[in-house]
Design an enzyme around this catalytic site. Structure first.
Site, PDB file in Angstrom:
ATOM      1  N   GLY A  49       0.162  52.531  38.403  1.00  0.00           N
ATOM      2  CA  GLY A  49      -0.531  51.275  38.100  1.00  0.00           C
ATOM      3  C   GLY A  49      -2.042  51.372  37.963  1.00  0.00           C
ATOM      4  CG  ASP A 104      -1.815  48.745  40.756  1.00  0.00           C
ATOM      5  OD1 ASP A 104      -1.738  48.877  41.992  1.00  0.00           O
ATOM      6  OD2 ASP A 104      -0.807  48.762  40.019  1.00  0.00           O
ATOM      7  CG  ASP A 107       1.869  42.138  46.852  1.00  0.00           C
ATOM      8  OD1 ASP A 107       1.736  41.154  47.585  1.00  0.00           O
ATOM      9  OD2 ASP A 107       2.877  42.301  46.129  1.00  0.00           O
ATOM     10  CE  LYS A 135       0.935  40.135  43.771  1.00  0.00           C
ATOM     11  NZ  LYS A 135       2.377  40.428  43.614  1.00  0.00           N
ATOM     12  CG  PHE A 156       5.425  40.741  39.614  1.00  0.00           C
ATOM     13  CD1 PHE A 156       5.531  41.462  40.794  1.00  0.00           C
ATOM     14  CD2 PHE A 156       5.460  41.421  38.406  1.00  0.00           C
ATOM     15  CE1 PHE A 156       5.668  42.847  40.779  1.00  0.00           C
ATOM     16  CE2 PHE A 156       5.600  42.802  38.374  1.00  0.00           C
ATOM     17  CZ  PHE A 156       5.710  43.515  39.568  1.00  0.00           C
TER      18      PHE A 156
HETATM   19  P1  IMP Z   1       1.724  46.595  48.284  1.00  0.00           P
HETATM   20  O1  IMP Z   1       2.221  47.878  48.888  1.00  0.00           O
HETATM   21  O2  IMP Z   1       2.698  45.469  48.465  1.00  0.00           O
HETATM   22  O3  IMP Z   1       0.322  46.214  48.673  1.00  0.00           O
HETATM   23  O4  IMP Z   1       1.757  46.748  46.740  1.00  0.00           O
HETATM   24  C1  IMP Z   1       1.005  47.568  46.108  1.00  0.00           C
HETATM   25  C2  IMP Z   1       1.717  48.227  44.949  1.00  0.00           C
HETATM   26  O5  IMP Z   1       2.819  47.483  44.406  1.00  0.00           O
HETATM   27  C3  IMP Z   1       0.678  48.318  43.903  1.00  0.00           C
HETATM   28  O6  IMP Z   1       0.178  49.613  43.899  1.00  0.00           O
HETATM   29  C4  IMP Z   1       1.420  47.983  42.628  1.00  0.00           C
HETATM   30  O7  IMP Z   1       1.799  49.179  42.014  1.00  0.00           O
HETATM   31  C5  IMP Z   1       2.652  47.236  43.027  1.00  0.00           C
HETATM   32  N1  IMP Z   1       2.483  45.778  42.830  1.00  0.00           N
HETATM   33  C6  IMP Z   1       2.257  44.832  43.774  1.00  0.00           C
HETATM   34  N2  IMP Z   1       2.159  43.616  43.239  1.00  0.00           N
HETATM   35  C7  IMP Z   1       2.314  43.776  41.907  1.00  0.00           C
HETATM   36  C8  IMP Z   1       2.293  42.865  40.796  1.00  0.00           C
HETATM   37  O8  IMP Z   1       2.088  41.654  40.919  1.00  0.00           O
HETATM   38  N3  IMP Z   1       2.494  43.427  39.583  1.00  0.00           N
HETATM   39  C9  IMP Z   1       2.692  44.759  39.384  1.00  0.00           C
HETATM   40  N4  IMP Z   1       2.712  45.637  40.388  1.00  0.00           N
HETATM   41  C10 IMP Z   1       2.523  45.151  41.647  1.00  0.00           C
HETATM   42 MG    MG Z   2       0.966  51.009  42.743  1.00  0.00          MG
END
Ligand code: IMP
Ligand code: MG
Length: 182
Positions: A49, A104, A107, A135, A156
């Site tokens: 990403g 990227d 979240d 996010k 998303f």
């Molecule tokens: P986390 O581990 O939940 O913080 O998510 C981080 C990873 O999930 C990021 O590196 C993204 O690759 C993917 N991700 C999280 N949210 C989104 C989204 O809304 N769209 C696309 N990829 C996402």
């Molecule tokens: Mg990622």
């Protein structure tokens, strides 16, 4: 993909190409200033990403003291985090060094916190984090983000490197994915 399918799946544009470009310019300035006194920084780019974001950011920074390395991390299946980040790739020798992790989107925070854990094992001198997007959601793991371009609502998002099951990375803007259309 035909126009109709695209229109039903890609919703509201949250960041246009020119807005992203101005965020990249401003982040590049912040990063240059923060590392003005450093002579070597290991940049760990989380694939897939953050690839486009990191390419444009470091092209803009244009300083060879930033050494880019790539780690492949995946935790998403469709639009749901499966709760465990799988990290593949090697951080290289980071002992005593300054490390900047580039992702990227922040979240749930699981990805960055797992990567932080892995990097810390290499005993770096300092670790900082940079994300394109944060996010607006409850982060399951709170992590300190040192450099961030923009905050997006709790939906998303796709485009500018971010995908939905491999689709839409190539868009030059960032839009909300219209779940109802998929
Ligand atoms: P986390 O581990 O939940 O913080 O998510 C981080 C990873 O999930 C990021 O590196 C993204 O690759 C993917 N991700 C999280 N949210 C989104 C989204 O809304 N769209 C696309 N990829 C996402
Ligand atoms: Mg990622």
């Amino acid at each position: 993909m035909d126009r109709k399918t695209f229109k039903s799946q890609v919703g509201r544009i949250l960041l246009t190409e020119s807005v992203i470009a101005s965020h990249v310019v401003s982040l590049a300035e912040q990063i240059k200033a923060a590392y003005a006194d450093s002579n070597k920084v290991t940049v760990l780019v989380l694939l897939s990403g953050a690839k486009r974001f990191a390419d444009e950011l470091f092209e803009r920074i244009n300083d060879e003291k930033f050494r880019l390395r790539y780690l492949t991390v995946s935790s998403y299946d469709g639009t749901r985090s499966n709760g465990k980040a799988v990290i593949s790739g090697d951080t290289g020798d980071v002992a005593g060094q300054e490390v900047l992790i580039v992702d990227d989107i922040y979240d749930s925070g699981l990805t960055i916190s797992d990567v932080l854990k892995k990097v810390k094992q290499g005993r770096p001198h300092q670790i900082r984090t940079c994300v394109l997007l944060e996010k607006q959601t409850r982060h399951r793991k709170q992590v300190v983000i040192d450099f961030k371009a923009a905050v997006v609502p709790d939906c998303f998002v796709v485009g500018y490197g971010l995908d939905y099951n491999g689709k839409y990375r190539e868009l030059s803007f960032i839009a909300e994915l219209n779940i109802a259309g998929i």
